[in-house]
Design a protein around this motif. Structure first.
Motif, PDB file in Angstrom:
ATOM      1  N   UNK A   1       2.409  -3.393   8.911  1.00 63.10           N
ATOM      2  CA  UNK A   1       1.673  -2.129   9.045  1.00 63.10           C
ATOM      3  C   UNK A   1       0.233  -2.387   9.468  1.00 63.10           C
ATOM      4  N   UNK A   2      -0.390  -1.363  10.061  1.00 56.31           N
ATOM      5  CA  UNK A   2      -1.844  -1.318  10.151  1.00 56.31           C
ATOM      6  C   UNK A   2      -2.247  -0.125   9.294  1.00 56.31           C
ATOM      7  N   UNK A   3      -2.870  -0.415   8.169  1.00 54.99           N
ATOM      8  CA  UNK A   3      -3.132   0.638   7.190  1.00 54.99           C
ATOM      9  C   UNK A   3      -4.129   1.663   7.736  1.00 54.99           C
ATOM     10  N   UNK A   4      -5.255   1.173   8.224  1.00 60.49           N
ATOM     11  CA  UNK A   4      -6.264   2.047   8.833  1.00 60.49           C
ATOM     12  C   UNK A   4      -6.600   1.499  10.212  1.00 60.49           C
ATOM     13  N   UNK A   5      -6.753   2.382  11.167  1.00 58.96           N
ATOM     14  CA  UNK A   5      -6.954   1.931  12.545  1.00 58.96           C
ATOM     15  C   UNK A   5      -8.302   1.245  12.754  1.00 58.96           C
TER      16      UNK A   5
ATOM     17  N   UNK B   1       0.410   4.550   6.251  1.00 60.28           N
ATOM     18  CA  UNK B   1      -0.284   3.667   7.210  1.00 60.28           C
ATOM     19  C   UNK B   1      -0.490   4.353   8.553  1.00 60.28           C
TER      20      UNK B   1
ATOM     21  N   UNK C   1       0.848  -1.212   0.000  1.00 56.81           N
ATOM     22  CA  UNK C   1       0.000   0.000   0.000  1.00 56.81           C
ATOM     23  C   UNK C   1       0.875   1.252   0.000  1.00 56.81           C
TER      24      UNK C   1
ATOM     25  N   UNK D   1       0.043  -6.404  19.176  1.00 55.08           N
ATOM     26  CA  UNK D   1       0.294  -5.201  18.365  1.00 55.08           C
ATOM     27  C   UNK D   1      -0.692  -4.085  18.675  1.00 55.08           C
TER      28      UNK D   1
ATOM     29  N   UNK E   1      -4.502  -6.660  14.009  1.00 58.04           N
ATOM     30  CA  UNK E   1      -3.486  -7.654  13.627  1.00 58.04           C
ATOM     31  C   UNK E   1      -4.074  -9.049  13.752  1.00 58.04           C
TER      32      UNK E   1
ATOM     33  N   UNK F   1      -0.104   2.874  11.410  1.00 55.58           N
ATOM     34  CA  UNK F   1       0.955   2.449  12.328  1.00 55.58           C
ATOM     35  C   UNK F   1       1.885   1.458  11.617  1.00 55.58           C
TER      36      UNK F   1
ATOM     37  N   UNK G   1      -7.913  -6.386   7.725  1.00 59.78           N
ATOM     38  CA  UNK G   1      -8.226  -6.150   6.306  1.00 59.78           C
ATOM     39  C   UNK G   1      -7.014  -5.856   5.431  1.00 59.78           C
ATOM     40  N   UNK G   2      -5.975  -5.233   5.978  1.00 64.33           N
ATOM     41  CA  UNK G   2      -4.846  -4.932   5.087  1.00 64.33           C
ATOM     42  C   UNK G   2      -3.978  -6.163   4.830  1.00 64.33           C
ATOM     43  N   UNK G   3      -4.092  -7.174   5.668  1.00 65.55           N
ATOM     44  CA  UNK G   3      -3.392  -8.438   5.429  1.00 65.55           C
ATOM     45  C   UNK G   3      -1.880  -8.378   5.566  1.00 65.55           C
ATOM     46  N   UNK G   4      -1.357  -7.291   6.063  1.00 61.50           N
ATOM     47  CA  UNK G   4       0.101  -7.152   6.170  1.00 61.50           C
ATOM     48  C   UNK G   4       0.530  -7.178   7.627  1.00 61.50           C
TER      49      UNK G   4
ATOM     50  N   UNK H   1      -0.231   4.795  21.201  1.00 59.32           N
ATOM     51  CA  UNK H   1      -0.040   6.149  20.692  1.00 59.32           C
ATOM     52  C   UNK H   1      -1.314   6.986  20.719  1.00 59.32           C
ATOM     53  N   UNK H   2      -2.476   6.346  20.887  1.00 58.52           N
ATOM     54  CA  UNK H   2      -3.716   7.124  20.840  1.00 58.52           C
ATOM     55  C   UNK H   2      -4.677   6.810  21.989  1.00 58.52           C
TER      56      UNK H   2
ATOM     57  N   UNK I   1      -4.203   1.850  20.258  1.00 54.93           N
ATOM     58  CA  UNK I   1      -2.761   1.699  20.397  1.00 54.93           C
ATOM     59  C   UNK I   1      -2.284   2.593  21.530  1.00 54.93           C
TER      60      UNK I   1
END
Lengths: 494, 401
Positions: free
Chosen positions: B228-232, A80, A75, B257, B238, A82, B222-225, B273-274, B271
């Motif tokens: 990264x976490x693409x959208x919170x 991202x 992407x 994560x 994860x 995070x 949903x991002x499958x990676x 961070x937020x 997270x």
């Protein structure tokens, strides 16, 4: 007469004490040599904490995950929310305060789990097939243990190391059972293992709860260290690094546009080939087809015919040596003349025997350069040949390195599982292994150089990115969250 | 007259100052009261000296006056009424020392144990019955979690989930063959009491099993990676999940994560961070409601106390003084910091059990009983406390032991 006897006994006792004291002093000198100033500082800080405190040590922080070029990041058009794995995970538990065992300890046990006997495997859906690799890994590990014992054993006490060996047969997750036994039934100080990706994952979850370090020297599944478990480390280059190099060769150097993939249907094939497939897509050259086969299959003509039907420029295979040869031989039999690329397991006698003339020109990704001139490597080979009467291959060499890392951490950290873990986790310099330098990343993964092996004139030659001038993408110096999206476009052109 | 005028003049000169003081007082009073969550200030800690077989606590289950404690070295039961601790080790017939999960069969009072490497066990009438790979349909002996659902006992194992029907004696195994498990590495199981069983599967996210029709639903990142976490707020953060805590029509889910909340329609990620979660490395989660969830992390305890306002309380112990410290966050803004004489016994928190208004906190160095005698949910108007609660709110702090 009685007085004379007492005198003799006394003299003998004094001589024995003197001998032991000299022996202990000798061992302490050896131990001191294992501790450089940076390690001494790490040791000082981990020894200063109690059960409630976390040592004041700098965590590894990276700005770029696994040396991934910006144009092949997932992407890459989106920033991202995070990023994971950039900051090293700490161990914050009380383990460093657990006292060392008393003088009743007779040996220092280090665990070994690997496939040393082929049995039915859930992971592969059939008979296990990795025992040949596991047995070589065991030989490397055993050699490291034997050498440590010849050098005085566990130097702080002068007692020997003992290798506790268990078979990783993968039957119904038995690797998990074996690790719990090594935590609760017959405890070990650290563990080396294993090779199968699925079994390795099972093992590290047990290591996490049982709080024992697992060093991996044979599983190249990239996700092994992508788990945030602070109790795992790896001393072999993974399929992500090898996949990146192969993809750079295929697409950025050779310029192939039509690549077909074939892989084993187990976790090794599924995760191994992923970086080649994803990189192809991200560089705008999606693969034509990805075929899978069951490990142990004799006839792969159906799968290869499907590859042929796509008329590819090149074929990439990810699986074991035997299947690599079957795919290649089938391709040539069907008249396919495309270049054949494959993975590290192919670099073996089994492949060259089975493939015969067809092996000429095959290119494999490889985690190290066994052809480099290195006195340490030569000496290792010599000793290995002498001990076992055969050549050490990659699993033996990495098993030797991994076990030596564990032995070093145990010698320096002492008999405390958390401190053994710390010595590896906070190691300040790459490990100088027989397989080359092993620099650990923030996930404690081996981020050292990987290579491409080409079979030419009846032997494998190993080539670095620099030697073959394989271009790579731009690796940004800032994390994705911290940089602008246009970094990739603005990157200096190579 | 002159004197009066002088006084008035002096007063007039002082008026702005007085007005400022008055306004300041009002402002201080207005600021001193805020909508704030309940803070647990009374903690009683237990360790080996109190009769626990080990300080390394994996699991806790409250059952009326009895609290069952699963440790790395055996089982313990604390009686809240008598204050007595009883324990069982392998010498007493416990089949395996490490207990990673406990659940109670309400219909029989039997205690079911997840044994980390030893299968599962039923503790009934003072006897341990042992079920393992070689004598039952249990799919693997490395069991991370256990849950009682009607007549069924569910076990989350490292090689799939097993379900044992205690009436029929039938075992059912769930793996990739008959459930949508991309990986079979089950890490936890929970039952919502209303027809749905949840599996937290390492590498396979959350699986939801409807008892009524035996159907499965999977929740993946949903991002499958991995990196990264693409959208919170698009799904679980994860796929390496550690626990699921049912709440309302949805659940909270913890991972190594970060964490997520799902209400049956919308997702929300959390997270460090937020939010007020002390770390993204989360060992488990328990929910009191859709508003309140307790996250056990490697750097303390994080409690989401009010979903709407994203208000949290984090509980940590000061490693030097061993006093407790509670910090109230709204997002990442600190609203309040309170010190208590006693707090959780260690910052490596493994598990939290909710026991009415009380809580039990399992850590890698002791167990803690948080007493919530004047507990209230969500937020209330109350004064802000800063500094040592023992001095500011003596009544609340005196219970610290």
């Amino acid at each position: 007469m009685r007085r004379l006897s007492y005198l003799l006994v006394g003299l003998l006792g004094a001589a024995a004490l003197l001998f032991c004291a000299e022996d202990a002093a000798e061992r302490m000198k050896k131990l001191e040599k294992l501790i450089d100033p940076d390690t001494a500082e790490v040791l000082k800080r981990i020894n200063a904490v109690d059960a409630y405190t976390v040592p004041d040590l700098k965590l590894r922080r990276e700005e770029n995950f696994a040396k991934t070029a910006s144009d092949i990041e997932p992407y890459s058009g989106v920033k991202p929310y995070k990023e994971n794995f950039l900051l090293q995970i700490e161990y914050t538990g009380p383990g460093r305060a657990i006292p060392e065992p008393g003088p009743e300890l007779k040996t220092v046990k280090i665990g070994f789990i690997g496939p040393i006997q082929n049995l039915p495997s859930v992971a592969t859906g059939g008979m296990g097939h990795e025992a040949a690799l596991g047995r070589m890994m065991l030989k490397g590990a055993q050699m490291a243990i034997d050498e440590a014992n010849e050098g005085g054993g566990y130097l702080r006490r002068g007692i020997p190391f003992e290798l506790k060996v268990v078979n990783d047969n993968g039957l119904w997750g038995s690797s998990g059972n074996e690790i719990t036994n090594m935590v609760y039934k017959d405890p070990v100080w650290a563990i080396l293992g294993t090779i199968d990706g699925a079994n390795s994952h099972i093992a590290i979850r047990v290591a996490l709860k049982g709080e024992v370090l697992m060093m991996n020297s044979g599983d190249t599944d990239p996700t092994f260290t992508e788990t945030n478990i602070p109790w795992t480390a790896r001393c072999i280059g993974d399929d992500r690094q090898m996949g990146y190099l192969m993809a750079d060769y295929l697409f950025r150097k050779a310029g192939y546009k039509r690549v077909a993939l074939i892989r084993s249907s187990n976790r090794f094939g599924r995760f191994g080939i992923r970086e080649v497939r994803d990189t192809a897509r991200r560089l705008g050259r999606p693969v034509l087809i990805e075929m899978a086969y069951k490990v142990g299959a004799e006839d792969l003509s159906m799968q290869v015919e499907r590859l042929q039907a796509t008329n590819p420029d090149a074929v990439v295979h990810w699986g074991d040596a035997r299947e690599s040869a079957i795919v290649l031989n089938t391709m040539r039999k069907l008249g396919m003349k495309q270049p054949f690329f494959t993975n590290d397991r192919t670099v073996s006698e089994e492949f060259t025997k089975l493939a015969g003339e067809n092996a000429e020109g095959v290119i494999s990704a490889y985690p190290w350069d066994p052809s480099r001139k290195d006195a340490k490597l030569d000496a290792f080979r010599e000793r290995f040949r002498k001990k076992f009467g055969e050549e050490p291959e990659t699993y033996a060499a990495h098993g030797y390195d991994g076990m030596n890392m564990l032995i070093w951490a145990t010698q320096v950290g002492g008999l405390n599982k958390a401190k053994i873990r710390d010595l590896i986790a906070y190691r300040t310099k790459p490990w100088p292994g027989v397989t080359g330098d092993i620099p650990l990343s923030s996930t404690l993964d081996d981020l050292g150089d990987v290579f491409l092996a080409k079979f030419e004139n009846g032997k494998w030659g190993f080539h670095s990115r620099e030697e073959w001038q394989i271009p790579g993408g731009y690796i940004p110096p800032r994390s994705r969250v911290a940089r602008a999206l246009e970094t990739a476009a603005a990157a200096p052109q190579k | 007259m002159m004197r009066t005028r002088t006084i008035l003049a002096k007063f007039a000169a002082l008026a702005p100052l007085l007005a400022a003081l008055l306004l300041g007082t009002c402002w201080v009073q207005a600021q001193a009261t805020k909508k704030l969550p309940y803070i647990y200030t009374q903690w009683k800690n237990f360790g080996v000296a109190d009769g626990l077989p080990s300080d390394h606590i994996f699991s806790v289950k409250a059952d009326g006056d009895r609290v069952w404690i699963g440790t790395e070295g055996g089982l313990a039961m604390y009686n809240k009424k008598t204050g007595k601790m009883k324990s069982w080790t392998t010498k007493d017939g416990l089949p395996w020392p490490a207990i990673t999960g406990i659940d109670i069969d309400k219909s029989t009072g039997d205690v079911w144990l997840a044994l980390f490497g030893g299968g599962i066990a039923r503790f009934s009438g003072g006897r341990f019955d042992h079920y393992h790979q070689l004598n039952s349909g249990l799919v693997n002996d490395v069991v991370y979690g256990i849950a009682v659902e009607h007549d069924n006992i569910w076990a989350a194992t490292t090689a799939g989930a097993s379900r044992y029907n205690k009436v029929s004696g039938e075992w059912t195994i769930f793996t990739e063959k008959n459930a949508p498990m991309e990986e079979i590495w089950n890490y936890n199981v929970s039952y919502n009491g209303a027809g749905t069983v949840y599996l937290a599967v390492w590498g396979s996210g959350v699986l939801e099993y409807k008892i009524s029709d035996g159907s499965w639903k999977e929740y993946l990142d949903p991002d499958g990676e991995m990196e990264i976490d693409l959208y919170r707020d698009d799904g679980i953060v994860q796929v390496i999940t550690t626990a699921v805590a049912p709440a309302g029509d949805g659940f909270f889910v913890s991972t190594y994560f970060g964490a997520s909340r799902y209400d049956g329609r919308h997702w929300r990620g959390y997270y460090n961070l937020d939010s007020g979660v002390p770390s993204d490395f989360i060992n488990s989660v328990k929910a009191r409601s859709t508003d309140e969830a307790w996250f056990s992390t490697d750097k303390g305890l994080g409690v989401l106390t009010d979903f709407d306002s994203n208000t949290w309380v984090s509980y940590r112990m000061d490693p030097k003084t061993h006093h407790g410290k509670a910090t109230v966050y709204k997002d990442r803004e600190v609203l309040e910091e309170v010190e208590t004489e006693t707090g959780i016994p260690h910052n490596y928190v493994i598990y939290a059990e909710l026991d009415g208004n009380d809580v039990w906190i399992a850590t890698s160095k002791g167990l803690s009983w948080g007493k919530g005698s004047d507990y209230y949910p969500r937020l209330r108007d109350r004064g802000v406390v800063s500094g040592n609660l023992a001095a500011a709110l003596p009544a609340a702090a005196k219970g610290g032991e």
